[in-house]
Design an enzyme around this catalytic site. Structure first.
Site, mmCIF file in Angstrom:
data_model
loop_
_atom_site.group_PDB
_atom_site.id
_atom_site.type_symbol
_atom_site.label_atom_id
_atom_site.label_comp_id
_atom_site.label_asym_id
_atom_site.label_seq_id
_atom_site.Cartn_x
_atom_site.Cartn_y
_atom_site.Cartn_z
ATOM 1 N N CYS A 249 2.287 -15.072 8.088
ATOM 2 C CA CYS A 249 0.989 -14.426 7.857
ATOM 3 C C CYS A 249 -0.080 -15.050 8.751
ATOM 4 C CB CYS A 249 0.614 -14.524 6.379
ATOM 5 S SG CYS A 249 1.626 -13.448 5.337
ATOM 6 N N CYS B 148 14.946 3.719 2.791
ATOM 7 C CA CYS B 148 13.485 3.664 2.973
ATOM 8 C C CYS B 148 12.753 3.703 1.624
ATOM 9 C CB CYS B 148 13.032 4.832 3.839
ATOM 10 S SG CYS B 148 11.282 4.728 4.235
ATOM 11 N N CYS C 113 14.947 10.983 9.570
ATOM 12 C CA CYS C 113 14.413 10.320 8.373
ATOM 13 C C CYS C 113 15.353 9.215 7.869
ATOM 14 C CB CYS C 113 14.205 11.363 7.284
ATOM 15 S SG CYS C 113 13.799 10.649 5.683
ATOM 16 N N HIS D 117 4.901 7.253 2.890
ATOM 17 C CA HIS D 117 5.730 8.439 3.169
ATOM 18 C C HIS D 117 4.882 9.655 3.577
ATOM 19 C CE1 HIS D 117 8.975 11.365 2.421
ATOM 20 N NE2 HIS D 117 8.212 11.965 1.523
ATOM 21 N N CYS E 56 7.352 -3.885 1.155
ATOM 22 C CA CYS E 56 6.805 -5.241 1.041
ATOM 23 C C CYS E 56 5.357 -5.282 0.563
ATOM 24 C CB CYS E 56 6.990 -6.020 2.338
ATOM 25 S SG CYS E 56 5.899 -5.559 3.688
ATOM 26 N N CYS F 31 6.968 0.265 10.870
ATOM 27 C CA CYS F 31 8.394 0.071 10.565
ATOM 28 C C CYS F 31 9.234 1.335 10.746
ATOM 29 C CB CYS F 31 8.539 -0.463 9.146
ATOM 30 S SG CYS F 31 7.754 -2.067 8.922
ATOM 31 N N CYS G 159 4.708 -8.595 4.021
ATOM 32 C CA CYS G 159 5.481 -9.711 4.556
ATOM 33 C C CYS G 159 5.766 -9.474 6.036
ATOM 34 C CB CYS G 159 6.773 -9.831 3.751
ATOM 35 S SG CYS G 159 7.770 -11.258 4.159
ATOM 36 N N CYS H 298 0.008 1.576 6.251
ATOM 37 C CA CYS H 298 0.789 1.223 7.461
ATOM 38 C C CYS H 298 0.934 2.402 8.416
ATOM 39 C CB CYS H 298 2.171 0.715 7.075
ATOM 40 S SG CYS H 298 2.158 -0.739 6.022
ATOM 41 N N CYS I 1 11.311 1.326 5.467
ATOM 42 C CA CYS I 1 10.307 0.495 4.777
ATOM 43 C C CYS I 1 11.013 -0.247 3.650
ATOM 44 C CB CYS I 1 9.205 1.401 4.218
ATOM 45 S SG CYS I 1 8.080 0.567 3.090
ATOM 46 N N CYS J 263 4.193 9.370 7.304
ATOM 47 C CA CYS J 263 5.242 8.772 8.141
ATOM 48 C C CYS J 263 5.486 9.637 9.378
ATOM 49 C CB CYS J 263 6.532 8.645 7.327
ATOM 50 S SG CYS J 263 7.934 8.111 8.335
ATOM 51 N N CYS K 40 4.167 -13.752 -0.532
ATOM 52 C CA CYS K 40 4.420 -15.041 -1.193
ATOM 53 C C CYS K 40 3.217 -15.481 -2.027
ATOM 54 C CB CYS K 40 4.715 -16.118 -0.147
ATOM 55 S SG CYS K 40 6.114 -15.797 0.899
ATOM 56 N N CYS L 80 6.497 -19.012 5.475
ATOM 57 C CA CYS L 80 7.171 -19.121 6.769
ATOM 58 C C CYS L 80 6.147 -19.144 7.885
ATOM 59 C CB CYS L 80 8.134 -17.960 6.967
ATOM 60 S SG CYS L 80 7.299 -16.423 7.364
HETATM 61 S S1 SF4 Z 1 11.565 7.578 7.009
HETATM 62 FE FE1 SF4 Z 1 10.912 6.986 4.922
HETATM 63 S S2 SF4 Z 1 8.724 7.352 4.903
HETATM 64 FE FE2 SF4 Z 1 9.521 8.396 6.681
HETATM 65 S S3 SF4 Z 1 9.847 10.473 5.935
HETATM 66 FE FE3 SF4 Z 1 11.771 9.371 5.688
HETATM 67 S S4 SF4 Z 1 11.696 8.599 3.564
HETATM 68 FE FE4 SF4 Z 1 9.630 9.204 4.124
HETATM 69 S S1 SF4 Z 2 4.577 -13.152 3.042
HETATM 70 FE FE1 SF4 Z 2 6.315 -13.082 4.476
HETATM 71 S S2 SF4 Z 2 5.387 -13.508 6.486
HETATM 72 FE FE2 SF4 Z 2 3.883 -14.171 4.922
HETATM 73 S S3 SF4 Z 2 4.337 -16.350 4.586
HETATM 74 FE FE3 SF4 Z 2 5.527 -15.187 3.040
HETATM 75 S S4 SF4 Z 2 7.565 -14.914 3.996
HETATM 76 FE FE4 SF4 Z 2 6.129 -15.468 5.646
HETATM 77 S S1 SF4 Z 3 8.031 -2.591 5.087
HETATM 78 FE FE1 SF4 Z 3 6.759 -0.839 4.437
HETATM 79 S S2 SF4 Z 3 4.961 -1.763 3.447
HETATM 80 FE FE2 SF4 Z 3 5.973 -3.383 4.628
HETATM 81 S S3 SF4 Z 3 4.897 -3.342 6.596
HETATM 82 FE FE3 SF4 Z 3 6.713 -2.016 6.817
HETATM 83 S S4 SF4 Z 3 5.967 0.054 6.339
HETATM 84 FE FE4 SF4 Z 3 4.409 -1.407 5.592
#
Ligand code: SF4
Ligand code: SF4
Ligand code: SF4
Length: 373
Positions: free
Chosen positions: A58, A286, A280, A257, A317, A307, A216, A295, A314, A260, A168, A55
């Protein structure tokens, strides 16, 4: 060392060496110190960036890099992007069915020079997954009329290093998800299975397998720092996990986690059942407890947010099993019978490796909750 606030383009050599050591390359530094200094001054790296079933997210993520930004990376690290399908101004120009112009004016000819070895191809960046269908022709994804898989194969033969960026290109991602009829796959993996398009035994000219930078999209720092490590360290700075992810960004014994910003709410059992309640996100699906990436410490958008901080669970990804193994995305793990392809109760009771240790504790929470119902 905290890489989050690093502007690697402004580091003096002494500090750079410290960074290199922090990335797990102490022996490398002793061996290649002179080369590092020389490379910093003279680095001249030709990159070819191919896009298949993607897409373009990236590429966009990389263009939004902040520390360093993409201009700094290109000017200070001596990166020359010789071919990029989205960013190049010119595309192939045909007259009477024949390509015209020179490689300076015609991207088709420019790519041909890298694929035939006329120009050195130092790093091949692959974005997007690779279609094999229909019937092995690869014609479900074409570039300039050529099957994308043919371009990948020819470039991979010439490249000193190959970096797959995004879910991808690394593991197949969304184009290879359940129900796909295109035969899509990652460069050297299909989800957790090694092989992918280039095959399990593929190594680049410099002797490395495909370096996988999933997510992603992928975080721009991950690509910039990986490229810097490759350029300056001849690949010696890169330590990969079993899915070929650099362990410095995707630590095998650490999940998102752990750091987080909402972790305090989890520990207090304040688990939201509706979005935007501010606690949470565990019950909202999540998957950070099974996701290995930095992250939560690196943060996204120029180190501003990530995220779960922004209120989005989360979706895992960074994991090879994304998206099939981490979906449905917004369903709590208590409600799922399997996670990442493994029965949750089994995960809770049997330690099966680093990925399971994190989720094991959570699955125990599930069992306790069930038993108390
Ligand atoms: S939001 Fe997700 S990563 Fe953050 S404390 Fe809760 S379960 Fe863990
Ligand atoms: S990994 Fe996600 S953001 Fe990257 S090209 Fe693929 S679909 Fe698009
Ligand atoms: S979905 Fe999870 S692994 Fe992906 S960018 Fe967000 S926090 Fe990071």
């Amino acid at each position: 060392m905290n890489f989050k606030s690093l502007d690697i383009t402004k580091l003096d050599r002494r500090t750079f060496l410290k960074v290199a050591a922090a990335m797990g390359a102490a022996t490398f530094i002793g061996t290649y110190k002179a080369d590092i200094v020389k490379a910093l001054e003279l680095s001249d790296t030709n990159i070819v960036w191919l896009e298949g079933a993607d897409c373009c997210g990236c590429s966009e993520s990389f263009l939004n890099a902040a520390y360093p930004d993409v201009i700094q990376a290109i000017t200070r690290l001596g990166i020359y992007v010789g071919y990029h399908e989205t960013l190049m101004m010119q595309q192939g120009v045909f007259v009477d069915g024949r390509l015209v112009g020179t490689s300076e004016l015609n991207s088709e000819l420019a790519l041909e020079e890298y694929m035939t070895g006329k120009k050195p191809l130092d790093v091949l960046v692959i974005e997007g997954s690779i279609a094999d269908g229909p019937e092995g022709s690869g014609m479900y994804t074409t570039v300039g009329g050529h099957p994308f898989k043919e371009l990948v194969e020819r470039c991979a033969k010439q490249a000193s290093y190959v970096v797959a960026i995004g879910s991808c290109a690394t593991y197949g991602g969304i184009p290879a998800a359940k129900g796909s009829v295109t035969g899509n796959m990652g460069a050297q993996f299909l989800q957790t299975a090694k092989g992918g398009f280039l095959g399990a035994n593929y190594v680049s000219k410099a002797g490395l397998p495909v370096v996988n930078i999933p997510c992603c999209p992928a975080h721009p720092d991950w690509l910039t720092l990986t490229l810097a490590s490759i350029i300056i360290g001849k690949g010696g700075l890169i330590e990969l996990d079993r899915y070929n992810r650099p362990t410095v960004f995707f630590p095998p014994d650490y999940t998102i986690h752990e750091n987080c910003p909402r972790r305090g709410f989890y520990d207090l059992g304040q688990l939201d059942t509706e979005f935007a309640e501010g606690h949470c996100l565990w019950k909202l699906g999540c998957k950070a407890p099974i996701t290995h990436a930095d992250c939560a410490t690196r943060l996204w958008n120029a180190s501003v947010n990530m995220c779960t901080q922004a209120g989005s669970p989360c979706i895992g990804c960074a994991e090879p099993v994304f998206p099939d193994g981490t979906s449905p995305f917004y369903v709590g793990m208590e409600m799922m019978s399997t996670l990442a392809g493994v029965d949750i109760d089994t995960i809770a009771k049997v330690a099966i490796g680093a990925a399971a240790v994190g989720v094991g504790a959570h699955a125990v929470r599930r069992i306790v909750m069930k038993e108390n119902e």
